[in-house]
Design an enzyme around this catalytic site. Structure first.
Site, PDB file in Angstrom:
ATOM      1  CD  GLU A  26      -2.865   1.039   2.467  1.00  0.00           C
ATOM      2  OE1 GLU A  26      -2.946  -0.035   3.111  1.00  0.00           O
ATOM      3  OE2 GLU A  26      -3.639   1.994   2.644  1.00  0.00           O
ATOM      4  CG  ASN A  71      -7.688   2.228   5.399  1.00  0.00           C
ATOM      5  OD1 ASN A  71      -8.586   1.447   5.113  1.00  0.00           O
ATOM      6  ND2 ASN A  71      -7.160   2.282   6.602  1.00  0.00           N
ATOM      7  CG  ASN A 171      -9.376  -1.219   1.543  1.00  0.00           C
ATOM      8  OD1 ASN A 171      -9.022  -2.400   1.645  1.00  0.00           O
ATOM      9  ND2 ASN A 171      -9.206  -0.335   2.519  1.00  0.00           N
ATOM     10  CD  GLU A 172     -10.282  -2.627   5.945  1.00  0.00           C
ATOM     11  OE1 GLU A 172     -10.138  -1.542   6.520  1.00  0.00           O
ATOM     12  OE2 GLU A 172      -9.704  -3.675   6.309  1.00  0.00           O
ATOM     13  CD  GLU A 291      -6.249  -4.851   4.226  1.00  0.00           C
ATOM     14  OE1 GLU A 291      -6.116  -4.580   5.437  1.00  0.00           O
ATOM     15  OE2 GLU A 291      -6.659  -4.043   3.377  1.00  0.00           O
ATOM     16  CD  GLN A 348       0.094  -2.732   3.750  1.00  0.00           C
ATOM     17  OE1 GLN A 348       0.911  -2.154   3.078  1.00  0.00           O
ATOM     18  NE2 GLN A 348      -1.014  -2.124   4.187  1.00  0.00           N
TER      19      GLN A 348
HETATM   20  O1  AHR Z   1      -3.140  -2.979   6.056  1.00  0.00           O
HETATM   21  C1  AHR Z   1      -3.345  -1.801   6.771  1.00  0.00           C
HETATM   22  C2  AHR Z   1      -4.772  -1.279   6.672  1.00  0.00           C
HETATM   23  O2  AHR Z   1      -5.634  -2.177   7.318  1.00  0.00           O
HETATM   24  C3  AHR Z   1      -5.340  -1.178   5.289  1.00  0.00           C
HETATM   25  O3  AHR Z   1      -5.029   0.026   4.669  1.00  0.00           O
HETATM   26  C4  AHR Z   1      -6.812  -1.254   5.538  1.00  0.00           C
HETATM   27  O4  AHR Z   1      -7.501  -1.798   4.461  1.00  0.00           O
HETATM   28  C5  AHR Z   1      -6.942  -2.069   6.807  1.00  0.00           C
HETATM   29  O5  AHR Z   1      -7.747  -1.458   7.728  1.00  0.00           O
END
Ligand code: AHR
Length: 498
Positions: A26, A71, A171-172, A291, A348
């Protein structure tokens, strides 16, 4: 103390989709800038990416990398990151309160991923943007030539399309912290229309709809059902995210969290099948656990970060040996659900809650969690067997009947090898694992790798990068046709048979 594992050649869970060993980069902290990309580093190549870091990614054989968020993607204008670098705008990045320079964007990342041997799982912005920006990005990346966006890519120096096959629809989107968060109904409609347009541009792509940010979200369950009711025939996967921590220092409970992960997978699969039944559909939605990891060490430090800096040290968890055991258990859980989980991304990959750490201008090293991930990715491809395990059990604060031995077996793609991954969660006792193999013919133990440590809080650091490393010191052997191995208290084990 003994445990028994019974395997039969013909009793299988399913094929491993190698994409379950995916990861995630990210635009966050030092993942990109100062992680994979550092033009002034002695190990940097012509493109500014660190070769030493790319080598470690290759060592992990990461098949697919989710990008650019997270995010971050919910506020990202992908157009900012293409074309001449000196013309790219610097932006306030709202999800992590940092400055995004846009020095790296889609084309640079695609070039790097190719060098690192990985495909890309590209996320589109459904926070501040929508269907139009998404379909343009598909055209920019995948259309050969002769249209506005594909010709622009060519003008930017990338004659061949990137051919990205896997795409995340945002995403989320259920999380209040998300830029442009939505209700399930709002997101479901937007995801449906975006999916249609993206697939009209390139019918070969596969799409992942956002599931809940975690099973603890108040809308969990209803979110998945509503999103799928809106998108069912247009998407291929629904996402799951989870992070575990041990802030209260309760190792038994921490290790038992894999039971929560397993229940989460089963609940999402059931919700997919509920919508399938309601829709009288023949299609089965697959799961993308895009994730997952341990994440908690850096929470305190992250509250102190100065706003609007470029590539700050953010989410830099220094992983301990016990975290590696949890990551190993999570990998075993993903494998046990290989029939349904087809994509998973360790979140990550570099510096940000990551198996690989770097120092700006300095070395790169492997965190403790690197090793179970490495072993599973390299040895865990093929067919997962449906094993019966009889193990001693324990209770912890949030879980009852937690099997001390968590294990899974994978038959290699060429059918010549069997690899057993096992964690012993018993905090005191070694356990003798007796593995009965039916229908496999004769075999011997070629290796018994162990990750162990006398200090569960031990970690690998710049100063001491090899503090926690695996050894071949396991004692697995064949006795009376069965494999017998001592699975030491609090250890990660890889038993390879041929
Ligand atoms: O991986 C870190 C964050 O965790 C990501 O940006 C988000 O999608 C999740 O809340």
């Amino acid at each position: 103390n003994t445990a028994k594992m019974i395997l039969n050649k013909d009793y299988v869970v399913g094929e491993v989709d190698k994409r379950i060993y995916g990861s995630f980069i990210e635009h966050l902290g030092r993942a990109v800038y100062g992680g994979i990309f550092e033009p002034n580093h002695p190990a940097a190549g012509k493109t500014g990416f660190r070769r030493d870091v790319a080598e470690m990614v290759k060592e992990l054989q990461v098949p697919i990398i989710r990008y650019p968020g997270g995010n971050f993607v919910s506020g990202y204008n992908w157009e900012d990151g293409v074309g001449p670098v000196d013309k790219r705008p610097k932006r306030t990045e709202l999800s992590w309160a940092a400055i995004e320079t846009n020095a790296v964007g889609t084309n640079e990342f695609c070039t790097w991923a190719k060098e690192a041997g990985a495909d890309i799982m590209m996320a589109v912005n459904l926070g501040t943007r929508g269907a139009d920006a998404a379909r343009n990005l598909v055209e920019y990346c995948n259309h050969p030539e002769g249209t506005y966006w594909s010709d622009l890519r060519k003008l930017h120096g990338y004659a061949k399309p990137h051919n990205i096959k896997t795409w995340c629809l945002g995403n989320e989107m259920d999380g209040p912290w998300q830029i442009g968060a939505k209700t399930a109904q709002e997101y479901g409609r937007l995801a449906c229309e975006t999916a249609k347009m993206m697939k009209w541009v390139d019918p070969e792509i596969e799409l992942v709809a956002c599931g809940s940010s975690g099973s603890g979200m108040p809308t969990f369950g209803q979110w998945e059902a509503t999103v799928l009711e809106n998108t069912y025939e247009h998407v291929d996967y629904i996402s799951l995210h989870t992070y575990y921590g041990n802030a209260d220092n309760d190792i038994k409970n921490f290790l038992a969290r894999t039971l929560d992960m397993d229940a989460f997978i089963k609940a999402v699969a059931a919700t997919c099948d509920y919508v399938k039944a309601k829709k009288h559909s023949k299609k089965k939605i697959k799961l993308s656990f895009d994730e997952w990891n341990v994440w908690f060490h850096s929470n305190e430090e992250d509250r102190k970060i100065e706003r609007w800096s470029v590539a700050p040290r953010q989410l830099e968890d220094v992983y301990t040996f016990e975290d590696a055991l949890v990551v190993g258990g999570m990998l075993i859980t993903l494998l046990k659900n290989a029939d349904r989980v087809k994509i998973a991304c360790l979140a990550q990959l570099v510096n940000v809650i990551a198996p690989i750490m770097t120092e700006n201008g300095g070395s790169a090293w492997r965190q403790t969690i690197f090793y179970p991930y490495l072993h599973a990715s390299v040895f865990g491809r093929g067919t997962v067997l449906n094993s019966i395990i009889k193990s001693p059990k324990y209770d912890s604060r949030d879980f009852t009947d937690v099997p001390c031995i968590d294990a899974v077996a994978v038959v290699s793609e060429d059918n010549k090898e069997i690899t057993i991954f096992a964690v012993n969660k018993d905090t005191e006792e070694d356990i003798t694992l007796d593995i009965e193999l039916n229908g496999f013919g004769t075999f011997g133990v070629t290796k018994h790798i162990i990750l162990e440590s006398s200090d569960i809080k031990a970690s690998n650091t710049k100063e001491n990068p090899n503090n926690v490393v695996p050894s071949d010191n396991g004692n697995a052997s064949v006795e009376d046709g069965n494999v017998k191995a001592s699975i030491k208290s609090l250890s990660w084990n890889v038993i390879r048979l041929r």
